[in-house]
Scaffold this active site. Structure first.
Site, PDB file in Angstrom:
ATOM      1  N   ARG A 237       0.866  -1.173   0.000  1.00 27.09           N
ATOM      2  CA  ARG A 237       0.000   0.000   0.000  1.00 27.09           C
ATOM      3  C   ARG A 237       0.903   1.223   0.000  1.00 27.09           C
ATOM      4  O   ARG A 237       2.089   1.146   0.333  1.00 27.09           O
ATOM      5  CB  ARG A 237      -0.880   0.009   1.253  1.00 27.09           C
ATOM      6  CG  ARG A 237      -1.933  -1.085   1.233  1.00 27.09           C
ATOM      7  CD  ARG A 237      -2.771  -1.048   2.482  1.00 27.09           C
ATOM      8  NE  ARG A 237      -3.538   0.189   2.599  1.00 27.09           N
ATOM      9  CZ  ARG A 237      -4.251   0.520   3.670  1.00 27.09           C
ATOM     10  NH1 ARG A 237      -4.294  -0.278   4.729  1.00 27.09           N
ATOM     11  NH2 ARG A 237      -4.936   1.648   3.698  1.00 27.09           N
ATOM     12  N   HIS A 238       0.353   2.366  -0.348  1.00 29.42           N
ATOM     13  CA  HIS A 238       1.089   3.623  -0.232  1.00 29.42           C
ATOM     14  C   HIS A 238       1.431   3.854   1.245  1.00 29.42           C
ATOM     15  O   HIS A 238       0.824   3.244   2.138  1.00 29.42           O
ATOM     16  CB  HIS A 238       0.215   4.777  -0.743  1.00 29.42           C
ATOM     17  CG  HIS A 238      -1.124   4.814  -0.081  1.00 29.42           C
ATOM     18  ND1 HIS A 238      -1.326   5.324   1.182  1.00 29.42           N
ATOM     19  CD2 HIS A 238      -2.321   4.330  -0.484  1.00 29.42           C
ATOM     20  CE1 HIS A 238      -2.585   5.182   1.527  1.00 29.42           C
ATOM     21  NE2 HIS A 238      -3.226   4.572   0.536  1.00 29.42           N
ATOM     22  N   ASN A 244      -5.558   9.131   5.873  1.00 27.30           N
ATOM     23  CA  ASN A 244      -5.527   7.980   6.789  1.00 27.30           C
ATOM     24  C   ASN A 244      -5.526   8.486   8.226  1.00 27.30           C
ATOM     25  O   ASN A 244      -6.215   7.938   9.096  1.00 27.30           O
ATOM     26  CB  ASN A 244      -4.299   7.099   6.568  1.00 27.30           C
ATOM     27  CG  ASN A 244      -4.272   6.386   5.230  1.00 27.30           C
ATOM     28  OD1 ASN A 244      -3.212   6.088   4.694  1.00 27.30           O
ATOM     29  ND2 ASN A 244      -5.440   6.093   4.668  1.00 27.30           N
ATOM     30  N   ARG A 289      -0.451   9.807  -3.281  1.00 28.06           N
ATOM     31  CA  ARG A 289       0.144   9.036  -2.181  1.00 28.06           C
ATOM     32  C   ARG A 289       0.888   7.792  -2.675  1.00 28.06           C
ATOM     33  O   ARG A 289       1.861   7.358  -2.062  1.00 28.06           O
ATOM     34  CB  ARG A 289      -0.922   8.686  -1.131  1.00 28.06           C
ATOM     35  CG  ARG A 289      -2.148   7.941  -1.657  1.00 28.06           C
ATOM     36  CD  ARG A 289      -3.258   8.005  -0.612  1.00 28.06           C
ATOM     37  NE  ARG A 289      -4.473   7.244  -0.906  1.00 28.06           N
ATOM     38  CZ  ARG A 289      -5.467   7.663  -1.671  1.00 28.06           C
ATOM     39  NH1 ARG A 289      -5.393   8.829  -2.287  1.00 28.06           N
ATOM     40  NH2 ARG A 289      -6.553   6.912  -1.826  1.00 28.06           N
ATOM     41  N   GLU A 311      -7.574   3.789  -6.173  1.00 29.08           N
ATOM     42  CA  GLU A 311      -8.406   3.203  -5.114  1.00 29.08           C
ATOM     43  C   GLU A 311      -9.870   3.133  -5.546  1.00 29.08           C
ATOM     44  O   GLU A 311     -10.329   3.918  -6.395  1.00 29.08           O
ATOM     45  CB  GLU A 311      -8.251   4.035  -3.811  1.00 29.08           C
ATOM     46  CG  GLU A 311      -9.030   3.540  -2.597  1.00 29.08           C
ATOM     47  CD  GLU A 311      -8.789   2.066  -2.229  1.00 29.08           C
ATOM     48  OE1 GLU A 311      -8.887   1.188  -3.102  1.00 29.08           O
ATOM     49  OE2 GLU A 311      -8.552   1.788  -1.033  1.00 29.08           O
ATOM     50  N   HIS A 376      -3.557   0.641  -3.303  1.00 25.23           N
ATOM     51  CA  HIS A 376      -4.434   1.051  -2.204  1.00 25.23           C
ATOM     52  C   HIS A 376      -5.123  -0.165  -1.579  1.00 25.23           C
ATOM     53  O   HIS A 376      -5.159  -1.239  -2.183  1.00 25.23           O
ATOM     54  CB  HIS A 376      -5.467   2.037  -2.747  1.00 25.23           C
ATOM     55  CG  HIS A 376      -4.831   3.174  -3.466  1.00 25.23           C
ATOM     56  ND1 HIS A 376      -4.564   4.375  -2.877  1.00 25.23           N
ATOM     57  CD2 HIS A 376      -4.339   3.265  -4.741  1.00 25.23           C
ATOM     58  CE1 HIS A 376      -3.964   5.176  -3.742  1.00 25.23           C
ATOM     59  NE2 HIS A 376      -3.818   4.518  -4.882  1.00 25.23           N
TER      60      HIS A 376
END
Ligand code: ATP
Ligand code: F6P
Length: 448
Positions: A237-238, A244, A289, A311, A376
């Site tokens: 994932r980023h 977040n 991201r 995403e 994502h």
């Protein structure tokens, strides 16, 4: 907004309501037939197409669990009778499965090495309105065949408790017995009416005959993309993003300071896992991201951005927290928990939609060698579900922690997995059913 009635269309967006196809594997032993059958089934199921393998060897094993090579000699009438019975039992179960109305694609996995055997299968299927697609795998690379025998045959249940060298020798003799009667598909032009694909030496040459149906052509295209070179796929994932931290979903936020630390640490994590000097291609989404997370990777890694890796689109909920969604759209919130895979955000996407757009990514991954994908949570779950055969009820709920590198290595049967945590703290973005957990307060986060 729950999408109803999607069951009988498939992930490729075409109607499969009345489609019934029997994929008939053809080939001498140790030509990768079972591996191909399993991969095609996994691919179809991932696309929500009901598919099932009927492996004649499994039926044969109920009466003859540990045959020696002479069992497969056509001059052995007892062996011939039992092999015929196993083929009949597998075909009969397959026809029952189709009659029960659930199935779209069955894969009949056996050598099906003679014209007579193939014509019998064709006739039985045609009587019941089932189309046939014959898939022949040919291979004359002796070293590869021997490697196949050692890799998968000496550990087969047929040779449980047998010394591997003796098992390999016996398996070689089994192949000799098949070679005596083996007839390649349409060898002298008398199977021209059959729909078939012949794959020579793992795609070095492919011959296609009479393919008209859309699903059949998708299967053939998938087969043409397969290779068996050793390789791995790394998923990350980023790094942790500003969204977040605030518990917001979607958006195009930049990395938090801990996310930036992950981006700085990623080259080292990757180097340790991939090994020095091995070329790597990096795919990211088009979102900031993800791109920033890959920004410090070595310049000699080829980097590509894919919109298909963006995403899951949360539509009108983009930028909200789960608590906001529960308050503003309580029915949607409940509907998503009820059927997370099929729930489509208003003006956005469902997990099912994401799988459809990832089909081109999976096809490209099958063709490729080592790839690192930076993407994502939802997208990573869908890709992971393909490799690890996760069900639609399970995959949208899987925990995929931030700041963790996942290495997937496809093996003959199944995918090997290794995870490396970067050791950099991050919030958890996992949400349990029914909860509005802010990203930093996970409720009972599961492991895979
Ligand atoms: P059997 O008839 O004994 O069931 P099989 O043809 O089903 O044999 P598999 O068990 O699928 O053979 O053999 C798996 C091995 O074949 C793996 O090692 C895999 O790497 C290799 N393989 C996969 N695809 C091919 C191919 N197209 N040609 C040759 N070998 C392949
Ligand atoms: O919270 C991070 C995130 O990537 C969101 O942008 C996205 O909407 C969500 O995760 C997907 O996870 P879930 O399907 O569990 O809501």
């Amino acid at each position: 907004m729950v999408e109803k009635g999607l069951k009988k269309t498939n992930g490729l967006g075409v109607q499969v309501e009345n489609t019934k196809i029997c994929v008939v594997m053809v080939g001498l032993p140790a030509r990768g037939k079972s591996l191909i059958a399993q991969k095609v089934t996994r691919y179809l199921k991932w696309l929500s197409i009901e598919a099932k393998v009927f492996n004649v060897g499994t039926y044969r094993r109920t009466d003859t669990p540990k045959p020696t090579a002479d069992f497969f000699d056509t001059n052995n009438p007892a062996g011939e009778k039992m092999r015929r019975a196993a083929a009949e039992a597998a075909l009969s179960d397959m026809l029952k499965w189709f009659r029960a109305g659930e199935g779209t694609i069955a894969i009949l996995d056996a050598t099906n090495s003679t014209r007579v055997r193939r014509r019998w299968i064709y006739d039985e299927c045609t009587k019941e309105g089932i189309d046939t697609l014959f898939v022949e795998s040919r291979c004359d690379d002796e070293r590869l065949i021997m490697a196949n025998i050692l890799e998968v045959k000496t550990t087969s249940p047929d040779y449980q408790g047998t010394d591997p060298e003796a098992a390999a020798l016996d398996f070689r003799n089994r192949i000799r017995n098949y070679e005596k009667v083996y007839e390649t598909v349409d060898g002298d032009g008398d199977e021209k009416d059959l729909t078939y694909v012949k794959i020579m030496n793992i795609g070095a040459q492919v011959i296609i005959n009479q393919i008209h149906d859309y699903l059949q052509s998708r299967i053939v295209y998938y087969l043409m993309n397969l290779h068996i070179k050793p390789r791995s796929i790394w998923l990350s994932r980023h790094g942790e993003s500003m969204y977040n931290l605030s518990g917001q979903i979607g958006g195009d936020a930049e990395l938090s300071s801990r996310g930036k630390q992950y981006a700085l640490k990623l080259p080292e994590l990757v180097r340790q896992s991939v090994g020095d000097g091995r070329p790597l291609t990096v795919w990211t989404s088009t979102l900031r991201r993800a791109i920033s997370t890959g920004a410090h990777l070595p310049a000699n890694y080829n980097q590509l951005q894919w919109k298909a890796l963006d995403e899951l689109d949360a539509g009108v909920c983009d930028g909200l927290t789960y608590a906001d969604i529960k308050e503003k759209y309580p029915e949607d919130f409940a509907a998503r928990d009820e059927d997370k895979y099929n729930y489509r955000y208003r003006g956005g996407e469902s997990y099912r939609d994401v799988v459809i757009r990832l089909e081109s990514i999976i096809m490209e991954l099958e063709r490729s060698e080592d790839i690192l994908i930076i993407t994502h949570q939802a997208v990573l779950r869908c890709i992971y579900a393909y490799y690890k055969e996760k069900s639609q009820s399970e995959s949208p709920w899987m925990a995929v922690p931030l700041h963790t590198l996942i290495k997937l290595t496809p093996k003959a049967y199944g995918t090997h997995e290794e995870r490396t945590a970067a050791g950099i703290d991050a919030v958890s973005t996992w949400r349990g059913k029914g909860s509005v957990a802010k990203h930093e307060d996970p409720v009972g986060e599961p492991t895979f």
